[in-house]
Write a protein that holds these residues in place. Structure first.
Motif, short mmCIF file in Angstrom:
data_model
loop_
_atom_site.label_atom_id
_atom_site.label_comp_id
_atom_site.label_asym_id
_atom_site.label_seq_id
_atom_site.Cartn_x
_atom_site.Cartn_y
_atom_site.Cartn_z
N ASN A 175 144.22 -29.22 12.98
CA ASN A 175 145.46 -29.79 12.48
C ASN A 175 145.12 -30.91 11.51
O ASN A 175 144.01 -30.94 10.95
CB ASN A 175 146.33 -30.30 13.65
N TYR A 176 146.05 -31.84 11.31
CA TYR A 176 145.83 -32.95 10.39
C TYR A 176 146.09 -34.29 11.06
O TYR A 176 146.54 -35.24 10.43
CB TYR A 176 146.72 -32.79 9.16
N PHE A 177 145.79 -34.40 12.35
CA PHE A 177 145.94 -35.67 13.05
C PHE A 177 144.93 -36.68 12.50
O PHE A 177 143.79 -36.33 12.19
CB PHE A 177 145.72 -35.48 14.55
N SER A 178 145.35 -37.93 12.40
CA SER A 178 144.50 -38.97 11.83
C SER A 178 144.56 -40.21 12.72
O SER A 178 145.17 -40.20 13.79
CB SER A 178 144.94 -39.30 10.39
N GLY A 179 143.94 -41.30 12.23
CA GLY A 179 143.92 -42.53 13.01
C GLY A 179 142.84 -42.50 14.06
O GLY A 179 141.75 -41.96 13.88
N GLY A 180 143.14 -43.12 15.20
CA GLY A 180 142.17 -43.21 16.29
C GLY A 180 142.52 -42.29 17.44
O GLY A 180 143.62 -41.77 17.55
N ILE A 181 141.53 -42.12 18.32
CA ILE A 181 141.71 -41.32 19.54
C ILE A 181 142.12 -42.26 20.67
O ILE A 181 141.43 -43.25 20.92
CB ILE A 181 140.41 -40.57 19.87
N PRO A 182 143.21 -41.98 21.35
CA PRO A 182 143.64 -42.88 22.42
C PRO A 182 142.66 -42.86 23.59
O PRO A 182 141.90 -41.92 23.78
CB PRO A 182 145.01 -42.32 22.83
N GLY A 183 142.68 -43.94 24.37
CA GLY A 183 141.82 -44.03 25.54
C GLY A 183 142.60 -43.78 26.83
O GLY A 183 143.81 -43.57 26.82
N GLY A 184 141.87 -43.79 27.92
CA GLY A 184 142.50 -43.63 29.22
C GLY A 184 142.67 -42.20 29.67
O GLY A 184 143.58 -41.89 30.44
N PHE A 185 141.78 -41.28 29.21
CA PHE A 185 141.86 -39.88 29.66
C PHE A 185 141.21 -39.77 31.04
O PHE A 185 140.03 -39.40 31.17
CB PHE A 185 141.15 -38.96 28.65
N ASP A 186 141.98 -40.08 32.05
CA ASP A 186 141.46 -40.08 33.42
C ASP A 186 141.76 -38.80 34.17
O ASP A 186 141.28 -38.62 35.30
CB ASP A 186 142.05 -41.26 34.20
N TYR A 187 142.52 -37.88 33.56
CA TYR A 187 142.93 -36.68 34.29
C TYR A 187 142.57 -35.39 33.55
O TYR A 187 142.48 -34.34 34.18
CB TYR A 187 144.45 -36.71 34.54
N VAL A 188 142.38 -35.44 32.24
CA VAL A 188 142.13 -34.23 31.45
C VAL A 188 140.74 -33.68 31.75
O VAL A 188 139.76 -34.43 31.84
CB VAL A 188 142.28 -34.54 29.95
N GLU A 189 140.66 -32.35 31.88
CA GLU A 189 139.39 -31.68 32.11
C GLU A 189 138.89 -30.96 30.85
O GLU A 189 137.68 -30.78 30.70
CB GLU A 189 139.54 -30.66 33.25
N TYR A 190 139.79 -30.53 29.99
CA TYR A 190 139.43 -29.81 28.76
C TYR A 190 140.17 -30.49 27.61
O TYR A 190 141.40 -30.55 27.60
CB TYR A 190 139.83 -28.33 28.86
N LEU A 191 139.42 -31.01 26.61
CA LEU A 191 140.02 -31.72 25.48
C LEU A 191 139.31 -31.30 24.20
O LEU A 191 138.12 -31.52 24.02
CB LEU A 191 139.87 -33.24 25.68
N ASP A 192 140.07 -30.67 23.29
CA ASP A 192 139.53 -30.19 22.02
C ASP A 192 140.36 -30.79 20.88
O ASP A 192 141.51 -30.42 20.66
CB ASP A 192 139.57 -28.66 21.95
N LEU A 193 139.76 -31.75 20.16
CA LEU A 193 140.41 -32.40 19.02
C LEU A 193 139.61 -32.17 17.74
O LEU A 193 139.70 -32.96 16.80
CB LEU A 193 140.53 -33.92 19.28
N SER A 194 138.86 -31.09 17.67
CA SER A 194 137.99 -30.83 16.53
C SER A 194 138.80 -30.42 15.30
O SER A 194 139.96 -30.01 15.39
CB SER A 194 137.00 -29.72 16.88
N PHE A 195 138.15 -30.54 14.13
CA PHE A 195 138.73 -30.15 12.84
C PHE A 195 140.08 -30.83 12.60
O PHE A 195 141.09 -30.20 12.36
CB PHE A 195 138.86 -28.63 12.74
N ASN A 196 140.04 -32.16 12.68
CA ASN A 196 141.19 -32.98 12.32
C ASN A 196 140.71 -34.07 11.36
O ASN A 196 139.65 -33.93 10.74
CB ASN A 196 141.85 -33.58 13.57
N LEU A 197 141.47 -35.15 11.24
CA LEU A 197 141.15 -36.22 10.29
C LEU A 197 141.04 -37.57 10.99
O LEU A 197 141.34 -38.61 10.39
CB LEU A 197 142.22 -36.29 9.18
#
Length: 577
Positions: A175-197
């Motif tokens: 996608n075209y998400f930008s800025g920073g990655i939020p913190g506090g991922f205490d529950y997620v097991e699978y996280l894919d944020l590749s190919f963004n900005l």
């Protein structure tokens, strides 16, 4: 449009037995512009409930058996080739738990009502053309899986994404998400944020103690990989940070066990996983001096002494002899001579390499100025295969003025295409290929692969429709006619196999403003998904830094309304780009 549909639906509800959930689903049917597979044909207002409709699942709320006692809980229509948008009414189904409209041609933005479904557990809208920002998700407390990959979402990620306690799987890649990655991922097991900005540093409070897979590759993340970021990530998790702008040393943590390719593409990154030692700053290599009173600092005291400074030892050894002093002088002279010889050898090697590169470039320039006879024969053969003609464009019943035709410059196209390199999705010099972890293997490209030298720019031909097979040699031998121009863009008609073969409309794009191949390819692929009676079908494209072509279907002179929706081609005015 929706304001006119709702009163109609209310009238239908009052005159039939269809319950309220069915009325809301009909609003989605009427927002669909094209249903080529006819999956919505059995969605009728004559039914008491929508439970028998294609893709709809209901559950009874009570034992009364009335239509209102059956609630819609699932809407599953993946890969149905639906063209349209997601209406506001779809998010008002009160007991909707699973919504899967992936692999369609839905466009526009998502209505806020979708993010107010308190019972929604799974939301999958991947591989569409949906755009806009992602709002806060505080009301989706039951959400377990979120898949919005391969769309055109932009903006920053909401902070509430990491706080949803039931959310275990998130895929927002490509996608075209930008800025920073939020913190506090205490529950997620699978996280894919590749190919963004994403272009900020890694968060220090990232969390991730339950992660088994994390992919942040192919972004623009900067800064270092701090121990605080990786402190809570399990050692068994897969963490891909490749193709970013990260720098510094990889900390000794769970990241030190990752594969080497998970850190590739970060030029200033070093550490154990990369088998690349980090350099020690020169300021640390300077030893502290001894103070005037003869005492040394703690660092000097830690250095072991090889000379015994006791009085007995000093008396036994005595002062150095003249022979020892002379021998020490010889050692120093030998070291100096070795250093001088090494420097001279290095200078000589550099001079040799410079002369070698100069001769190669001079030879290449001579070859360019004096081409071989075979090259001239080939150019003559290509030019003989091109014919000139004149064409007339018609608008409605009136005939426009004749437009002078220009020949397609085959020599320039041959030069651009004959040096094509291996064209993988997103494979630019400054961007990593999507063949890295988290890339989309489902893209079916018809690529031409030819070796090229390191000096040449990347050029490639890609067919995006998954049906057409077109070779560069076939395109080179095609007869080509100029159909028209708009600004710096020119549209040609390319006829394959002489005058009676298949024809395509080829647009040569001038100033496009797109500098990277992946952005250009994403734009072409999004356009190729659109289906409309007044839009041509995109077949493929050719990419080069100074040459960009888009290949469409072709229709002879006339109106698209007369050509029919299923027929291919268009006049130049109807080419969507």
């Amino acid at each position: 449009m929706i304001l006119h549909v709702i009163p109609l639906l209310l009238f239908i509800s009052s005159s039939s037995a269809l319950n309220s959930d069915g009325i809301l689903l009909l609003a989605f049917k009427y927002s669909v512009l094209s249903d080529p597979l006819s999956v919505l044909d059995n969605w009728n207002y004559d039914d008491p409930t929508p439970c028998s409709w294609t893709g709809v699942t209901c559950e009874p709320l009570s034992r009364s058996g009335s239509p209102e006692s059956f609630a819609v809980t699932r809407l599953i229509l993946p890969g149905s080739h639906l063209l349209g948008s997601v209406p506001h009414d779809l998010g008002m189904i009160p007991h909707l738990r699973n919504l899967d409209l992936s692999n369609n041609s839905l466009n526009g933005s998502l209505p806020p009502s979708i993010f107010n479904c308190s019972e929604l557990e799974s939301l999958s809208l991947s591989s569409n053309v949906i755009s806009g920002d992602l709002p806060e998700l505080v009301t989706l407390q039951s959400l377990k899986s979120l898949n919005l990959s391969d769309n055109a979402f932009a903006g920053k990620l909401p902070e509430s994404l990491a706080t949803l306690q039931n959310l275990t799987s998130v895929s927002l890649k490509n996608n075209y998400f930008s800025g920073g990655i939020p913190g506090g991922f205490d529950y997620v097991e699978y996280l894919d944020l590749s190919f963004n900005l994403f272009n900020e540093t890694l968060p220090l409070d990232f969390g991730g103690e339950r992660l088994s897979y994390l992919n942040l590759s192919n972004n623009k993340l900067t800064g270092s990989v701090s121990p605080a970021f990786a402190g809570k990530i399990p050692a068994t998790a897969s963490v891909d940070l490749s193709s970013n702008d990260l720098a510094g040393e990889i900390p000794e943590s769970s990241l030190s066990r990752q594969k080497t390719e998970f850190f590739a593409g970060n030029l200033d990154l070093c550490g154990k996983p990369l088998n690349k030692m980090c350099t020690i700053p020169s300021s640390l290599s300077t030893l502290p001096t001894v103070t005037s009173n003869g005492s040394a600092t703690a660092a000097i005291a830690a250095i072991p002494r090889n000379v015994d400074t006791s009085p007995s030892s000093a008396a036994a050894t005595g002062p150095p002899s003249a022979a020892d002093t002379h021998g020490g002088g010889k050692v120093k002279l030998a070291k100096i001579a070795a250093i001088v010889v090494g420097d001279l050898a290095g200078i000589g090697l550099l001079a040799f390499l410079f002369l070698y590169a100069y001769n190669i470039r001079k030879k290449k320039l001579n070859q360019d100025q004096n081409p071989k006879p075979e090259t001239k024969i080939k150019e003559t053969k290509i030019s003989n295969n091109v014919t000139t003609s004149r064409a007339q464009f018609t608008t409605g019943n009136s005939t426009g003025s004749e437009i002078k035709q220009e020949l397609w410059t085959h020599k320039k196209l041959e030069t651009a295409l004959s040096t094509s390199c291996s064209c993988l999705n997103g494979a630019n010099g400054d961007e990593s290929s999507e063949t890295a972890t988290g890339s989309d293997s489902e893209h079916e490209n018809n690529n031409l692969t030819i070796d090229m030298s390191g000096e040449e720019k990347q050029k490639c031909l890609v067919m995006v429709d998954g049906e057409t097979e077109l070779e560069i040699e076939t395109l080179l031998k095609a007869s080509a006619y100029v159909l028209g121009s708009s600004g710096s863009s020119i549209v040609y008609k390319a006829v394959l196999g002489g005058g009676g073969g298949m024809a395509f409309a080829v647009r040569r794009i001038g100033e496009s403003g797109v500098e990277k191949m992946r952005e250009f390819e994403n734009t072409v692929r999004m356009i190729s998904k659109l289906r409309h009676p007044n839009l041509l079908r995109v077949r493929g494209f050719y990419w080069a830094e100074d040459e960009k072509l888009v290949i469409y279907d072709y229709v002879s002179n006339g109106s698209l309304a007369g050509a029919g929706y299923k027929k291919v081609g268009s006049s130049p005015c109807n080419i969507p780009f």
